[in-house]
Design a protein around this motif. Structure first.
Motif, PDB file in Angstrom:
ATOM      1  N   GLY A   1       0.813  -1.218   0.000  1.00 28.63           N
ATOM      2  CA  GLY A   1       0.000   0.000   0.000  1.00 28.63           C
ATOM      3  C   GLY A   1       0.843   1.263   0.000  1.00 28.63           C
ATOM      4  O   GLY A   1       1.999   1.268   0.450  1.00 28.63           O
ATOM      5  N   PHE A   2       0.249   2.339  -0.497  1.00 29.66           N
ATOM      6  CA  PHE A   2       0.928   3.631  -0.574  1.00 29.66           C
ATOM      7  C   PHE A   2      -0.025   4.721  -0.085  1.00 29.66           C
ATOM      8  O   PHE A   2      -1.227   4.650  -0.320  1.00 29.66           O
ATOM      9  CB  PHE A   2       1.364   3.936  -2.014  1.00 29.66           C
ATOM     10  N   GLU A   3       0.532   5.728   0.556  1.00 27.50           N
ATOM     11  CA  GLU A   3      -0.284   6.815   1.100  1.00 27.50           C
ATOM     12  C   GLU A   3       0.487   8.121   1.048  1.00 27.50           C
ATOM     13  O   GLU A   3       1.694   8.165   1.319  1.00 27.50           O
ATOM     14  CB  GLU A   3      -0.690   6.504   2.540  1.00 27.50           C
TER      15      GLU A   3
ATOM     16  N   PRO B   1       9.786  10.909  -1.569  1.00 28.65           N
ATOM     17  CA  PRO B   1       9.817  10.659  -0.121  1.00 28.65           C
ATOM     18  C   PRO B   1       8.495  10.903   0.594  1.00 28.65           C
ATOM     19  O   PRO B   1       8.245  10.316   1.645  1.00 28.65           O
ATOM     20  CB  PRO B   1      10.893  11.639   0.364  1.00 28.65           C
ATOM     21  N   SER B   2       7.645  11.773   0.055  1.00 27.02           N
ATOM     22  CA  SER B   2       6.385  12.083   0.736  1.00 27.02           C
ATOM     23  C   SER B   2       5.365  10.948   0.655  1.00 27.02           C
ATOM     24  O   SER B   2       4.371  10.940   1.391  1.00 27.02           O
ATOM     25  CB  SER B   2       5.762  13.351   0.144  1.00 27.02           C
ATOM     26  N   VAL B   3       5.612   9.984  -0.214  1.00 29.29           N
ATOM     27  CA  VAL B   3       4.710   8.830  -0.322  1.00 29.29           C
ATOM     28  C   VAL B   3       5.197   7.750   0.639  1.00 29.29           C
ATOM     29  O   VAL B   3       6.324   7.265   0.534  1.00 29.29           O
ATOM     30  CB  VAL B   3       4.668   8.283  -1.760  1.00 29.29           C
ATOM     31  N   LEU B   4       4.325   7.359   1.559  1.00 28.80           N
ATOM     32  CA  LEU B   4       4.643   6.297   2.505  1.00 28.80           C
ATOM     33  C   LEU B   4       4.227   4.959   1.920  1.00 28.80           C
ATOM     34  O   LEU B   4       3.190   4.854   1.261  1.00 28.80           O
ATOM     35  CB  LEU B   4       3.932   6.526   3.834  1.00 28.80           C
ATOM     36  N   ILE B   5       5.026   3.950   2.158  1.00 31.51           N
ATOM     37  CA  ILE B   5       4.727   2.615   1.656  1.00 31.51           C
ATOM     38  C   ILE B   5       4.573   1.653   2.823  1.00 31.51           C
ATOM     39  O   ILE B   5       5.326   1.711   3.794  1.00 31.51           O
ATOM     40  CB  ILE B   5       5.832   2.127   0.687  1.00 31.51           C
TER      41      ILE B   5
ATOM     42  N   ARG C   1       7.114  -7.629  10.234  1.00 32.03           N
ATOM     43  CA  ARG C   1       7.160  -6.298   9.665  1.00 32.03           C
ATOM     44  C   ARG C   1       5.812  -5.879   9.099  1.00 32.03           C
ATOM     45  O   ARG C   1       5.732  -4.978   8.279  1.00 32.03           O
ATOM     46  CB  ARG C   1       8.201  -6.244   8.547  1.00 32.03           C
ATOM     47  N   ALA C   2       4.738  -6.528   9.509  1.00 31.72           N
ATOM     48  CA  ALA C   2       3.427  -6.210   8.956  1.00 31.72           C
ATOM     49  C   ALA C   2       3.107  -4.740   9.166  1.00 31.72           C
ATOM     50  O   ALA C   2       3.257  -4.190  10.255  1.00 31.72           O
ATOM     51  CB  ALA C   2       2.360  -7.068   9.631  1.00 31.72           C
ATOM     52  N   ASN C   3       2.645  -4.102   8.067  1.00 34.36           N
ATOM     53  CA  ASN C   3       2.228  -2.707   8.091  1.00 34.36           C
ATOM     54  C   ASN C   3       3.332  -1.759   8.529  1.00 34.36           C
ATOM     55  O   ASN C   3       3.063  -0.649   8.991  1.00 34.36           O
ATOM     56  CB  ASN C   3       1.013  -2.521   9.002  1.00 34.36           C
ATOM     57  N   ALA C   4       4.579  -2.162   8.402  1.00 33.78           N
ATOM     58  CA  ALA C   4       5.684  -1.279   8.743  1.00 33.78           C
ATOM     59  C   ALA C   4       6.113  -0.512   7.510  1.00 33.78           C
ATOM     60  O   ALA C   4       6.206  -1.043   6.425  1.00 33.78           O
ATOM     61  CB  ALA C   4       6.863  -2.096   9.277  1.00 33.78           C
ATOM     62  N   SER C   5       6.410   0.781   7.660  1.00 32.59           N
ATOM     63  CA  SER C   5       6.837   1.593   6.532  1.00 32.59           C
ATOM     64  C   SER C   5       8.256   1.240   6.154  1.00 32.59           C
ATOM     65  O   SER C   5       9.124   1.029   7.001  1.00 32.59           O
ATOM     66  CB  SER C   5       6.761   3.078   6.901  1.00 32.59           C
ATOM     67  N   LEU C   6       8.513   1.188   4.853  1.00 31.70           N
ATOM     68  CA  LEU C   6       9.860   0.907   4.379  1.00 31.70           C
ATOM     69  C   LEU C   6      10.726   2.145   4.522  1.00 31.70           C
ATOM     70  O   LEU C   6      10.276   3.270   4.334  1.00 31.70           O
ATOM     71  CB  LEU C   6       9.818   0.505   2.896  1.00 31.70           C
ATOM     72  N   LYS C   7      11.982   1.948   4.827  1.00 34.60           N
ATOM     73  CA  LYS C   7      12.928   3.045   4.847  1.00 34.60           C
ATOM     74  C   LYS C   7      13.274   3.408   3.404  1.00 34.60           C
ATOM     75  O   LYS C   7      13.095   2.642   2.479  1.00 34.60           O
ATOM     76  CB  LYS C   7      14.189   2.628   5.605  1.00 34.60           C
TER      77      LYS C   7
END
Length: 232
Positions: free
Chosen positions: A42-44, A126-130, A197-203
């Motif tokens: 997912g992306f936000e 960078p503003s898009v969270l994954i 790592r479920a639902n953890a944002s990637l670096k």
């Protein structure tokens, strides 16, 4: 493929004991090895500009389509865009827009999965969270359906052989009169291992994801078979 048979013989006289009915309960099992690595990605993004969010998410969609041009592995790609507000002193304050995008993918291997993440990181701002879901090995629907068909064929073959056996042993003509299949839910050999790592944002500097443990599951199929035997 493992087959177990339980005979429930019910001899019901027909036509003055000239015929009888026989009922058997049979079950076949098959161990299945998972063949797809399933993940949700997912992306936000939140931004003052709706056009900026559209541009950033469309770049990701294009990257996924380039990676999977025939749509064989990933589903989704539509995004949701909506204004965001907060309230202060009973007044609505506009804070910009929020956009979300998601894909559900079945990968061939962990390297296949990591290759997509690398491709996305090259174009993602960078503003898009994954966000990643937990990775799990699953049996594909295609494999599951083909296995069920093979198991049905195996049960029918067993039933045909039993009809011939009954005919020989009882000196009668026995044939299959009805077959009722009763599928059961697949049973995992062990509970599937899931990444923490479920639902953890990637670096921004993505580290390759480790492969989850693969466990076989066993698929069961049972059938009730009715035979009618008559004097030759």
């Amino acid at each position: 493929m493992k087959i177990s048979v339980m005979l429930l013989l019910s001899f019901l006289p027909l036509f003055a004991s000239a015929a009888m009915n026989i009922t058997t309960n049979e079950q076949v099992s098959q161990a299945l090895t998972p063949d797809v690595l399933r993940a949700q990605i997912g992306f936000e993004e939140q931004n003052k500009s709706a056009d900026a969010i559209k541009e950033h998410l469309n770049v990701i969609v294009a990257s996924v389509k380039q990676f999977d041009p025939k749509g064989e592995f990933c589903r989704g790609g539509g995004y949701y865009l909506a204004p965001r507000y907060t309230y202060k002193d009973q007044k609505q304050i506009f804070n910009g827009y929020g956009g979300t995008l998601s894909f559900g993918c079945d990968f061939k291997s962990i390297d296949h999965y990591n290759a997509l993440l690398v491709a996305i990181q090259k174009v993602k701002v960078p503003s898009v969270l994954i966000n990643q879901s937990a990775l799990t090995w699953e049996v594909s629907l295609k494999t599951r359906n083909s296995t069920r068909l093979a198991m049905r064929a195996s049960l029918l073959q067993t039933a045909s052989e039993q009809a011939a056996f009954f005919s020989k042993e009882m000196k009668m003509h026995c044939e299959i009169s009805a077959v009722t299949f009763e599928g059961t839910e697949p049973q995992p050999v062990m509970m599937k291992s899931m990444l923490s790592r479920a639902n953890a944002s990637l670096k921004e500097e993505s580290v390759p994801t480790e492969e989850p443990i693969l466990h076989e599951e066993t698929l069961f199929l049972s059938a009730t078979v009715n035979y009618t035997c008559a004097v030759k």
